[in-house]
Scaffold this motif. Structure first.
Motif, PDB file in Angstrom:
ATOM      1  N   MET A   1       0.854  -1.211   0.000  1.00  0.00           N
ATOM      2  CA  MET A   1       0.000   0.000   0.000  1.00  0.00           C
ATOM      3  C   MET A   1       0.889   1.260   0.000  1.00  0.00           C
ATOM      4  O   MET A   1       1.876   1.319   0.731  1.00  0.00           O
ATOM      5  N   ALA A   2       0.527   2.218  -0.827  1.00  0.00           N
ATOM      6  CA  ALA A   2       1.327   3.449  -0.902  1.00  0.00           C
ATOM      7  C   ALA A   2       1.200   4.257   0.389  1.00  0.00           C
ATOM      8  O   ALA A   2       0.178   4.186   1.075  1.00  0.00           O
ATOM      9  N   THR A   3       2.233   5.026   0.713  1.00  0.00           N
ATOM     10  CA  THR A   3       2.174   5.877   1.903  1.00  0.00           C
ATOM     11  C   THR A   3       1.416   7.163   1.556  1.00  0.00           C
ATOM     12  O   THR A   3       1.257   7.505   0.381  1.00  0.00           O
ATOM     13  N   VAL A   4       1.018   7.873   2.611  1.00  0.00           N
ATOM     14  CA  VAL A   4       0.273   9.119   2.394  1.00  0.00           C
ATOM     15  C   VAL A   4       1.122  10.125   1.604  1.00  0.00           C
ATOM     16  O   VAL A   4       0.625  10.842   0.737  1.00  0.00           O
ATOM     17  N   GLU A   5       2.446  10.131   1.871  1.00  0.00           N
ATOM     18  CA  GLU A   5       3.345  11.048   1.146  1.00  0.00           C
ATOM     19  C   GLU A   5       3.379  10.689  -0.342  1.00  0.00           C
ATOM     20  O   GLU A   5       3.365  11.574  -1.196  1.00  0.00           O
ATOM     21  N   GLN A   6       3.390   9.386  -0.639  1.00  0.00           N
ATOM     22  CA  GLN A   6       3.408   8.981  -2.054  1.00  0.00           C
ATOM     23  C   GLN A   6       2.079   9.339  -2.735  1.00  0.00           C
ATOM     24  O   GLN A   6       2.068   9.874  -3.843  1.00  0.00           O
ATOM     25  N   ILE A   7       0.986   9.072  -2.024  1.00  0.00           N
ATOM     26  CA  ILE A   7      -0.330   9.343  -2.626  1.00  0.00           C
ATOM     27  C   ILE A   7      -0.496  10.833  -2.902  1.00  0.00           C
ATOM     28  O   ILE A   7      -1.045  11.234  -3.928  1.00  0.00           O
ATOM     29  N   PHE A   8       0.021  11.668  -1.984  1.00  0.00           N
ATOM     30  CA  PHE A   8      -0.172  13.115  -2.124  1.00  0.00           C
ATOM     31  C   PHE A   8       1.088  13.833  -2.636  1.00  0.00           C
ATOM     32  O   PHE A   8       1.269  15.011  -2.382  1.00  0.00           O
ATOM     33  N   GLU A   9       1.934  13.105  -3.359  1.00  0.00           N
ATOM     34  CA  GLU A   9       3.216  13.720  -3.763  1.00  0.00           C
ATOM     35  C   GLU A   9       3.018  14.930  -4.690  1.00  0.00           C
ATOM     36  O   GLU A   9       3.830  15.840  -4.717  1.00  0.00           O
ATOM     37  N   ASP A  10       1.920  14.971  -5.438  1.00  0.00           N
ATOM     38  CA  ASP A  10       1.700  16.119  -6.337  1.00  0.00           C
ATOM     39  C   ASP A  10       0.999  17.280  -5.635  1.00  0.00           C
ATOM     40  O   ASP A  10       0.663  18.278  -6.263  1.00  0.00           O
ATOM     41  N   TYR A  11       0.722  17.114  -4.344  1.00  0.00           N
ATOM     42  CA  TYR A  11      -0.011  18.152  -3.615  1.00  0.00           C
ATOM     43  C   TYR A  11       0.928  18.933  -2.712  1.00  0.00           C
ATOM     44  O   TYR A  11       2.035  18.489  -2.415  1.00  0.00           O
ATOM     45  N   ASP A  12       0.410  20.041  -2.225  1.00  0.00           N
ATOM     46  CA  ASP A  12       1.077  20.820  -1.208  1.00  0.00           C
ATOM     47  C   ASP A  12       1.360  19.919   0.013  1.00  0.00           C
ATOM     48  O   ASP A  12       0.476  19.140   0.404  1.00  0.00           O
ATOM     49  N   ALA A  13       2.562  20.026   0.591  1.00  0.00           N
ATOM     50  CA  ALA A  13       2.925  19.137   1.713  1.00  0.00           C
ATOM     51  C   ALA A  13       1.923  19.259   2.862  1.00  0.00           C
ATOM     52  O   ALA A  13       1.661  18.289   3.591  1.00  0.00           O
ATOM     53  N   GLU A  14       1.365  20.449   3.021  1.00  0.00           N
ATOM     54  CA  GLU A  14       0.431  20.705   4.112  1.00  0.00           C
ATOM     55  C   GLU A  14      -0.779  19.771   4.042  1.00  0.00           C
ATOM     56  O   GLU A  14      -1.334  19.361   5.068  1.00  0.00           O
ATOM     57  N   ILE A  15      -1.176  19.401   2.828  1.00  0.00           N
ATOM     58  CA  ILE A  15      -2.361  18.543   2.672  1.00  0.00           C
ATOM     59  C   ILE A  15      -2.078  17.143   3.227  1.00  0.00           C
ATOM     60  O   ILE A  15      -2.842  16.612   4.035  1.00  0.00           O
ATOM     61  N   ALA A  16      -0.939  16.577   2.833  1.00  0.00           N
ATOM     62  CA  ALA A  16      -0.602  15.226   3.302  1.00  0.00           C
ATOM     63  C   ALA A  16      -0.532  15.164   4.832  1.00  0.00           C
ATOM     64  O   ALA A  16      -0.805  14.130   5.437  1.00  0.00           O
ATOM     65  N   GLN A  17      -0.199  16.322   5.456  1.00  0.00           N
ATOM     66  CA  GLN A  17      -0.085  16.323   6.929  1.00  0.00           C
ATOM     67  C   GLN A  17      -1.438  16.434   7.624  1.00  0.00           C
ATOM     68  O   GLN A  17      -1.541  16.271   8.823  1.00  0.00           O
ATOM     69  N   ASN A  18      -2.477  16.757   6.859  1.00  0.00           N
ATOM     70  CA  ASN A  18      -3.772  17.002   7.496  1.00  0.00           C
ATOM     71  C   ASN A  18      -4.918  16.197   6.891  1.00  0.00           C
ATOM     72  O   ASN A  18      -6.037  16.672   6.780  1.00  0.00           O
ATOM     73  N   VAL A  19      -4.573  14.983   6.459  1.00  0.00           N
ATOM     74  CA  VAL A  19      -5.631  14.113   5.951  1.00  0.00           C
ATOM     75  C   VAL A  19      -5.714  12.856   6.819  1.00  0.00           C
ATOM     76  O   VAL A  19      -4.732  12.452   7.438  1.00  0.00           O
ATOM     77  N   GLU A  20      -6.918  12.296   6.856  1.00  0.00           N
ATOM     78  CA  GLU A  20      -7.121  11.075   7.640  1.00  0.00           C
ATOM     79  C   GLU A  20      -7.629   9.983   6.701  1.00  0.00           C
ATOM     80  O   GLU A  20      -8.564  10.218   5.933  1.00  0.00           O
ATOM     81  N   LYS A  21      -7.040   8.810   6.792  1.00  0.00           N
ATOM     82  CA  LYS A  21      -7.433   7.723   5.894  1.00  0.00           C
ATOM     83  C   LYS A  21      -8.703   7.057   6.411  1.00  0.00           C
ATOM     84  O   LYS A  21      -8.844   6.823   7.605  1.00  0.00           O
ATOM     85  N   ARG A  22      -9.631   6.762   5.505  1.00  0.00           N
ATOM     86  CA  ARG A  22     -10.874   6.099   5.878  1.00  0.00           C
ATOM     87  C   ARG A  22     -11.235   5.091   4.802  1.00  0.00           C
ATOM     88  O   ARG A  22     -10.729   5.152   3.674  1.00  0.00           O
ATOM     89  N   GLN A  23     -12.127   4.203   5.167  1.00  0.00           N
ATOM     90  CA  GLN A  23     -12.627   3.278   4.167  1.00  0.00           C
ATOM     91  C   GLN A  23     -14.125   3.146   4.345  1.00  0.00           C
ATOM     92  O   GLN A  23     -14.627   3.133   5.474  1.00  0.00           O
ATOM     93  N   PHE A  24     -14.850   3.074   3.233  1.00  0.00           N
ATOM     94  CA  PHE A  24     -16.284   2.798   3.304  1.00  0.00           C
ATOM     95  C   PHE A  24     -16.585   1.743   2.249  1.00  0.00           C
ATOM     96  O   PHE A  24     -16.290   1.931   1.074  1.00  0.00           O
ATOM     97  N   GLU A  25     -17.157   0.622   2.674  1.00  0.00           N
ATOM     98  CA  GLU A  25     -17.318  -0.530   1.778  1.00  0.00           C
ATOM     99  C   GLU A  25     -15.956  -0.773   1.122  1.00  0.00           C
ATOM    100  O   GLU A  25     -14.964  -0.845   1.835  1.00  0.00           O
ATOM    101  N   SER A  26     -15.878  -0.825  -0.234  1.00  0.00           N
ATOM    102  CA  SER A  26     -14.545  -1.078  -0.812  1.00  0.00           C
ATOM    103  C   SER A  26     -13.864   0.205  -1.271  1.00  0.00           C
ATOM    104  O   SER A  26     -12.851   0.162  -1.966  1.00  0.00           O
ATOM    105  N   LEU A  27     -14.434   1.335  -0.883  1.00  0.00           N
ATOM    106  CA  LEU A  27     -13.871   2.621  -1.331  1.00  0.00           C
ATOM    107  C   LEU A  27     -12.882   3.178  -0.293  1.00  0.00           C
ATOM    108  O   LEU A  27     -13.252   3.456   0.852  1.00  0.00           O
ATOM    109  N   ASP A  28     -11.631   3.355  -0.722  1.00  0.00           N
ATOM    110  CA  ASP A  28     -10.615   3.977   0.154  1.00  0.00           C
ATOM    111  C   ASP A  28     -10.574   5.458  -0.126  1.00  0.00           C
ATOM    112  O   ASP A  28     -10.563   5.876  -1.290  1.00  0.00           O
ATOM    113  N   TYR A  29     -10.538   6.256   0.920  1.00  0.00           N
ATOM    114  CA  TYR A  29     -10.481   7.702   0.715  1.00  0.00           C
ATOM    115  C   TYR A  29      -9.771   8.378   1.880  1.00  0.00           C
ATOM    116  O   TYR A  29      -9.573   7.781   2.937  1.00  0.00           O
ATOM    117  N   TYR A  30      -9.377   9.615   1.643  1.00  0.00           N
ATOM    118  CA  TYR A  30      -8.827  10.450   2.714  1.00  0.00           C
ATOM    119  C   TYR A  30      -9.770  11.623   2.905  1.00  0.00           C
ATOM    120  O   TYR A  30     -10.362  12.117   1.940  1.00  0.00           O
TER     121      TYR A  30
END
Ligand code: ATP
Length: 373
Positions: A1-30
């Motif tokens: 599984m990719a890390t949050v930094e890898q998933i958000f590498e194209d975003y502002d660093a601030e975003i990766a620091q302020n997201v929470e991982k969740r799952q609903f049914e088979s959908l993964d989201y932050y």
């Protein structure tokens, strides 16, 4: 599984620091957990099926500015332009979207909610959401959910059993909110349920708007949201009787409530009665009674709890909803029984939210323990 930094590498660093991982049914989201200018709390980042990158974003619902003085606020904000007036319904905010052929519904904070999602899928059938999504698969529906629900206990007793959907915004696939008139046209085309609308007003018809608000106040309706015709400008204005009702219903939760909750409502109510020249003696009585009657239960005190009834199709939906709301308060399930709604077998769940902080404080106060305040 990719890390949050890898998933958000194209975003502002601030975003990766302020997201929470969740799952609903088979959908993964932050979900984005912070309120920052330009990016509000509750934005969703949906991952692709490999879980390595963001496939789609669901924007948070923006804050709506409040005015405390109607005439001056309208003058400042809309000047000579016309604006649309809609009822501000008192339920809870949801955003509904379709992804991978399924409908999902999120809370304002950006949690995909099992309860709202189950109802949204039912509204797919009985309120034409599926028909709408066939033509507009990428659009976002913003709505208030009222009636029997797990988030807002102030249910309008005139509403039929079950949760009810009231749409107040549509965002197209380019990420633009539809202007009110365009939205009304689309909603009419698909026969979608919307918030009550009261037409167009301007500074010239301010007296009519004041009459509308006085009528809403008599009926203890929450108030209005005013929306400019061509720019995304929204303004909210609420009635004193709904503010006073909030004081009455929540003063017992005092130790679990934000310290400004009561102060803001008092100030709003008083400014309204000054501007609308309401009877000050009547309101002195109403405000006083709200505080005094709201604390009645301290005379025979057990605990601070709020009672809720909801209808779900599946006990699993209740189990997961309970998990979601338990983070904030304790939940006690009081009763489960079969019910029939919309020609479907449902389960009626009666539960209460127990407010531990207020319960403990009142218990110790009533037992005579001293406090430093
Ligand atoms: P904020 O606007 O700062 O997020 P809040 O979360 O405390 O404040 P409210 O003060 O209740 O929310 O007002 C905004 C909410 O009103 C919206 O998030 C929406 O859920 C609700 N609402 C009800 N009716 C409407 C309507 N007709 N148009 C827009 N929003 C509406």
């Amino acid at each position: 599984m990719a890390t949050v930094e890898q998933i958000f590498e194209d975003y502002d660093a601030e975003i990766a620091q302020n997201v929470e991982k969740r799952q609903f049914e088979s959908l993964d989201y932050y979900r984005y957990v912070k309120d920052k200018s330009g990016l509000n709390r509750g934005r969703l980042f949906l991952l692709d099926s490999s879980g390595t990158s963001v496939q789609r974003e669901i924007p948070a619902f923006p804050h709506i500015n409040r005015v405390y003085h109607l005439e001056n606020g309208v003058q400042q904000f809309f000047g000579d332009s016309t604006f649309h007036v809609e009822e501000k319904l008192d339920g809870y905010n949801t955003r509904i979207f379709q992804h991978g052929g399924e409908i999902y519904a999120t809370t304002k904070g950006g949690f995909i909610c099992p309860f709202t999602t189950e109802w949204a899928r039912l509204w797919g059938e009985i309120a034409n959401l599926y028909k709408f999504y066939t033509d507009h698969p990428e659009w976002l529906i913003c709505a208030e959910v009222a009636g029997h629900n797990p988030y807002n206990s102030q249910r309008d007793p005139d509403m039929p059993d079950g949760a009810r959907l009231f749409i107040f915004d549509l965002m197209d696939d380019d990420g633009n909110y539809l202007d009110p008139e365009e939205r009304y046209r689309v909603m009419e085309r698909y026969d979608l349920p919307g918030v009550p609308t009261y037409g167009e007003y301007s500074m010239e018809s301010l007296d009519d708007l004041m009459v509308l608000l006085q009528n809403m106040n008599q009926k203890e309706r929450e108030g209005v949201v005013m929306k400019s015709s061509h720019k995304d400008q929204y303004l909210k204005f609420v009635t004193p009787r709904s503010d006073i009702k909030d004081i009455h219903d929540n003063i017992i939760l005092h130790f679990d409530t934000h310290p400004f909750y009561f102060r803001n409502r008092l100030m709003r109510a008083i400014l309204f009665l000054q501007e609308f020249e309401l009877d000050k003696n009547e309101y002195a009585e109403r405000i006083g009674r709200a505080f005094i009657d709201g604390l009645d239960e301290l005379e025979d005190f057990d605990k601070v709890e709020e009672d809720y009834t909801i209808f779900v199709q599946n006990t699993n939906t209740w189990r997961k909803t309970r998990q979601l709301i338990r983070g904030e308060v304790d939940i006690e399930t009081k009763n489960l029984e079969y019910a029939s709604l919309h020609d479907r077998e449902m389960i009626q769940v009666d539960f209460s939210r127990v407010f531990q902080k207020s319960t403990n404080r009142y218990q110790s106060i009533l037992q005579g323990f001293p406090h430093t305040d």
